[in-house]
Design a protein around this motif. Structure first.
Motif, mmCIF file in Angstrom:
data_model
loop_
_atom_site.group_PDB
_atom_site.id
_atom_site.type_symbol
_atom_site.label_atom_id
_atom_site.label_comp_id
_atom_site.label_asym_id
_atom_site.label_seq_id
_atom_site.Cartn_x
_atom_site.Cartn_y
_atom_site.Cartn_z
ATOM 1 N N LYS A 92 33.430 39.888 35.237
ATOM 2 C CA LYS A 92 33.051 38.552 34.773
ATOM 3 C C LYS A 92 32.649 37.652 35.942
ATOM 4 O O LYS A 92 31.955 36.661 35.766
ATOM 5 C CB LYS A 92 34.153 37.936 33.915
ATOM 6 C CG LYS A 92 35.238 37.158 34.595
ATOM 7 C CD LYS A 92 36.145 36.564 33.522
ATOM 8 C CE LYS A 92 37.069 35.450 33.973
ATOM 9 N NZ LYS A 92 37.807 35.576 35.202
ATOM 10 N N GLY A 93 33.053 38.043 37.136
ATOM 11 C CA GLY A 93 32.621 37.321 38.337
ATOM 12 C C GLY A 93 31.107 37.303 38.505
ATOM 13 O O GLY A 93 30.556 36.365 39.080
ATOM 14 N N GLN A 94 30.428 38.332 37.979
ATOM 15 C CA GLN A 94 28.970 38.364 38.084
ATOM 16 C C GLN A 94 28.344 37.261 37.230
ATOM 17 O O GLN A 94 27.396 36.607 37.652
ATOM 18 C CB GLN A 94 28.441 39.735 37.614
ATOM 19 C CG GLN A 94 28.859 40.873 38.527
ATOM 20 C CD GLN A 94 28.131 40.828 39.851
ATOM 21 O OE1 GLN A 94 26.911 40.774 39.903
ATOM 22 N NE2 GLN A 94 28.877 40.811 40.942
ATOM 23 N N GLN B 53 18.207 34.407 32.205
ATOM 24 C CA GLN B 53 18.008 34.858 33.586
ATOM 25 C C GLN B 53 19.180 35.710 34.054
ATOM 26 O O GLN B 53 19.002 36.698 34.758
ATOM 27 C CB GLN B 53 17.846 33.649 34.519
ATOM 28 C CG GLN B 53 16.521 32.933 34.357
ATOM 29 C CD GLN B 53 16.479 31.602 35.093
ATOM 30 O OE1 GLN B 53 17.514 30.964 35.304
ATOM 31 N NE2 GLN B 53 15.294 31.183 35.486
ATOM 32 N N ILE C 48 20.600 39.972 36.510
ATOM 33 C CA ILE C 48 21.906 40.355 37.064
ATOM 34 C C ILE C 48 22.601 41.413 36.211
ATOM 35 O O ILE C 48 23.033 42.442 36.717
ATOM 36 C CB ILE C 48 22.831 39.111 37.186
ATOM 37 C CG1 ILE C 48 22.132 38.003 37.988
ATOM 38 C CG2 ILE C 48 24.171 39.493 37.801
ATOM 39 C CD1 ILE C 48 21.732 38.389 39.393
ATOM 40 N N GLU D 225 29.906 34.504 36.402
ATOM 41 C CA GLU D 225 30.293 33.224 36.999
ATOM 42 C C GLU D 225 29.415 32.896 38.204
ATOM 43 O O GLU D 225 28.978 31.754 38.376
ATOM 44 C CB GLU D 225 31.769 33.258 37.402
ATOM 45 C CG GLU D 225 32.698 33.332 36.204
ATOM 46 C CD GLU D 225 34.165 33.215 36.582
ATOM 47 O OE1 GLU D 225 34.487 33.334 37.786
ATOM 48 O OE2 GLU D 225 34.986 33.007 35.672
ATOM 49 N N ALA D 226 29.156 33.912 39.039
ATOM 50 C CA ALA D 226 28.317 33.679 40.217
ATOM 51 C C ALA D 226 26.936 33.217 39.778
ATOM 52 O O ALA D 226 26.367 32.283 40.347
ATOM 53 C CB ALA D 226 28.216 34.942 41.057
ATOM 54 N N ALA D 227 26.396 33.863 38.747
ATOM 55 C CA ALA D 227 25.072 33.477 38.254
ATOM 56 C C ALA D 227 25.107 32.055 37.690
ATOM 57 O O ALA D 227 24.210 31.253 37.933
ATOM 58 C CB ALA D 227 24.600 34.457 37.184
ATOM 59 N N GLN D 228 26.189 31.747 36.982
ATOM 60 C CA GLN D 228 26.288 30.408 36.387
ATOM 61 C C GLN D 228 26.309 29.315 37.455
ATOM 62 O O GLN D 228 25.593 28.322 37.350
ATOM 63 C CB GLN D 228 27.544 30.310 35.520
ATOM 64 C CG GLN D 228 27.618 29.006 34.744
ATOM 65 C CD GLN D 228 28.977 28.791 34.075
ATOM 66 O OE1 GLN D 228 29.600 29.752 33.608
ATOM 67 N NE2 GLN D 228 29.428 27.558 34.030
ATOM 68 N N VAL D 229 27.122 29.498 38.499
ATOM 69 C CA VAL D 229 27.216 28.425 39.495
ATOM 70 C C VAL D 229 25.939 28.319 40.324
ATOM 71 O O VAL D 229 25.696 27.297 40.958
ATOM 72 C CB VAL D 229 28.445 28.563 40.436
ATOM 73 C CG1 VAL D 229 29.740 28.519 39.653
ATOM 74 C CG2 VAL D 229 28.362 29.818 41.281
ATOM 75 N N LEU D 230 25.117 29.367 40.319
ATOM 76 C CA LEU D 230 23.835 29.274 41.016
ATOM 77 C C LEU D 230 22.762 28.666 40.106
ATOM 78 O O LEU D 230 21.620 28.501 40.515
ATOM 79 C CB LEU D 230 23.383 30.650 41.506
ATOM 80 C CG LEU D 230 24.176 31.208 42.702
ATOM 81 C CD1 LEU D 230 23.845 32.676 42.918
ATOM 82 C CD2 LEU D 230 23.894 30.417 43.965
ATOM 83 N N GLY D 231 23.145 28.354 38.869
ATOM 84 C CA GLY D 231 22.230 27.644 37.982
ATOM 85 C C GLY D 231 21.383 28.524 37.091
ATOM 86 O O GLY D 231 20.454 28.051 36.438
ATOM 87 N N PHE D 232 21.675 29.839 37.038
ATOM 88 C CA PHE D 232 20.908 30.744 36.177
ATOM 89 C C PHE D 232 21.100 30.363 34.712
ATOM 90 O O PHE D 232 22.196 29.999 34.307
ATOM 91 C CB PHE D 232 21.397 32.188 36.317
ATOM 92 C CG PHE D 232 21.014 32.881 37.598
ATOM 93 C CD1 PHE D 232 21.279 32.303 38.826
ATOM 94 C CD2 PHE D 232 20.416 34.123 37.574
ATOM 95 C CE1 PHE D 232 20.945 32.953 39.995
ATOM 96 C CE2 PHE D 232 20.081 34.779 38.744
ATOM 97 C CZ PHE D 232 20.339 34.193 39.962
ATOM 98 N N SER D 233 20.027 30.487 33.927
ATOM 99 C CA SER D 233 20.181 30.359 32.481
ATOM 100 C C SER D 233 20.781 31.658 31.967
ATOM 101 O O SER D 233 20.848 32.652 32.694
ATOM 102 C CB SER D 233 18.817 30.127 31.833
ATOM 103 O OG SER D 233 18.042 31.306 31.948
#
Lengths: 247, 219
Positions: free
Chosen positions: B119-121, B134, B139, B123-131
């Protein structure tokens, strides 16, 4: 001027209250070390600042704008706009394993911000240089040590030019001999006046690099202060007990 | 046994193998995306959609492929009212049957791949602003596909062999011509030749997937 204002934050997981009325402020250029026993709610507090957790009550303001007001969130567009000003570094790095180090840095500016390619390239090269990993640009994360992974993760967060950087126990998953290289990078960022909130177990780091130390226990904000004062004369009994255990 | 004889019986089998390969290609190209769609449906937060996907997987995996083929080929036209519109060429109905059946298996393979992603993947995408879109495209899917690859390879090889079920709906393919030669000439040689042709086809697939796995090792 406060860049982050948190008031009366509340959050429960089921019947477990992990945040009980947490309030604090972070000023521009502050480096805040958040310390406290495991399960004290530090990580949940940090994660709620960037909307990885939703709180049940209370308010968070970033640059004066409400990420959440009295437990009510705005639309997802607004949330994204506010959290875009923050970057986050995780305990377990969370690098993208199918992308090289360089691609890990470049993907977000490319697809989220649609920046110019040349500019992205230049900045990723600069940042890899800065964290001392220019020679690893084309390696996949599986080829890196934990310390190197964390430095890549920091560079990746910096690619988005955040105003505030959040660290969730950035050295807890590292072998002791590798924590130094990561803390060094954070220290350098502090010297460059980056605003940072660092949840950490490294008391040495809190003492040396932070200008504010904040202690949480059992879901409550207990006290905070400049490190010299905080470590020399903790006001609260619970702080004293904790420091006695860890120092 | 002369070389001439071997050639005479092998040529129709190779022609039959074309049918085998065509069915394989059609089924694989259609069932992988369809399988992925079913995976997404199974993970949907809309209850009815998830229920439909799980039921679909259950039925397709829980009944024999042979039954499904017979049903589509000979059963559908017997349905009252709509039956007359559901008459298809036998090869077409076989393609439909294989695609629907294999999509269910691929859906389960992909679901396993999705579960393996930390689930870290996200979260990492979310904090980088990915929709969300995306995050999935850039990812999650590449990693899911990498995890699923060995199982997909396995399933593809099974598909090559399952094409022999065309025999049951009377579409002439590799095995059909082998059987004809065996009956006609009273020799088991055609069976050996058929076996070798199947082995060659699966060998190509095996090598292809090994190469693909190597390329996607991310090291």
């Amino acid at each position: 001027m406060a860049i982050i204002q948190v008031s009366q934050l509340k959050k429960s997981f089921g019947s477990l209250e992990v945040l009980k009325n947490v309030s604090f402020e972070v000023a521009q250029n502050d480096v805040v070390a958040v310390i406290g026993p495991s399960g004290s709610g530090k990580s949940t507090m940090l994660r709620s600042l960037i909307h990885l957790e939703e709180v049940d009550g209370g308010s968070i303001r970033v640059h004066g704008e409400y990420l959440v007001k009295d437990g009510v969130y705005p639309g997802s567009q607004k949330i994204r706009q506010i959290t875009a000003r923050m970057g986050m570094v995780f305990q377990h790095f969370n690098l993208f394993p199918h992308l090289t180090v360089r691609e890990n840095l470049e993907i977000a500016p490319r697809i989220v911000k649609r920046e110019e390619e040349a500019q992205i390239r230049r900045r990723s090269a600069e940042l890899l240089e800065k964290v001392g990993l220019a020679q690893k640009a084309d390696a996949y994360p599986s080829r890196l040590s934990g310390g190197q992974k964390q430095r890549v993760a920091i560079a990746r967060a910096l690619m988005m030019k955040p105003d505030i950087l959040l660290f969730d126990e950035p050295t807890s998953a590292l072998d002791p001999e590798l924590t130094g290289e990561v803390l060094q990078v954070i220290k350098q960022l502090a010297q460059e006046q980056m605003t940072m909130i660092v949840v950490t177990h490294e008391m040495g780091f809190a003492r040396e690099v932070a200008n504010q130390v904040m202690f949480m226990d059992n879901g409550e904000f207990i006290e905070s202060g400049p490190p010299q004062e905080f470590f020399a004369n903790p006001r609260h009994e619970r702080t004293r007990a904790f420091l006695q255990r860890v120092l | 046994m002369s070389l001439d004889y071997l050639i005479t019986i092998t040529i129709p089998m190779l022609e039959g193998a074309q049918m085998t390969i065509l069915l394989f290609l059609i089924a694989i190209v259609l069932s992988i995306p369809l399988g992925f769609l079913i995976t997404l449906m199974a993970n949907s937060s809309i209850k009815g959609v998830a229920w439909f996907a799980h039921t679909y997987i259950y039925v397709m995996r829980g009944t024999p492929l042979l039954l499904q083929l017979l049903f589509i080929c000979f059963g559908l036209p017997l349905l009252p009212v709509v039956g007359e519109y559901l008459v298809m060429e036998r090869f077409t109905s076989a393609c439909v049957g294989f695609t629907l059946n294999y999509a269910a298996y691929f859906a389960e393979i992909f679901r396993g791949g999705l579960l393996s992603i930390d689930k870290g993947q996200y979260e990492a995408a979310q904090v980088l602003g990915f929709s969300k879109w995306q995050t999935y495209r850039k990812i999650i899917l590449p990693q899911m596909f990498r995890v699923a690859l060995p199982a997909v390879a396995n399933e593809s090889i099974t598909l090559v062999k399952d094409t022999a079920l065309l025999y049951a709906v009377a579409v002439p393919e590799l095995l059909h011509f082998a059987q004809t030669a065996v009956n006609r000439d009273f020799t088991i040689v055609p069976f050996f030749i058929a076996g070798v042709i199947y082995l060659l086809m699966t060998l190509i697939l095996t090598v292809f997937f090994k190469k693909l796995e190597k390329r996607l090792r991310f090291e």
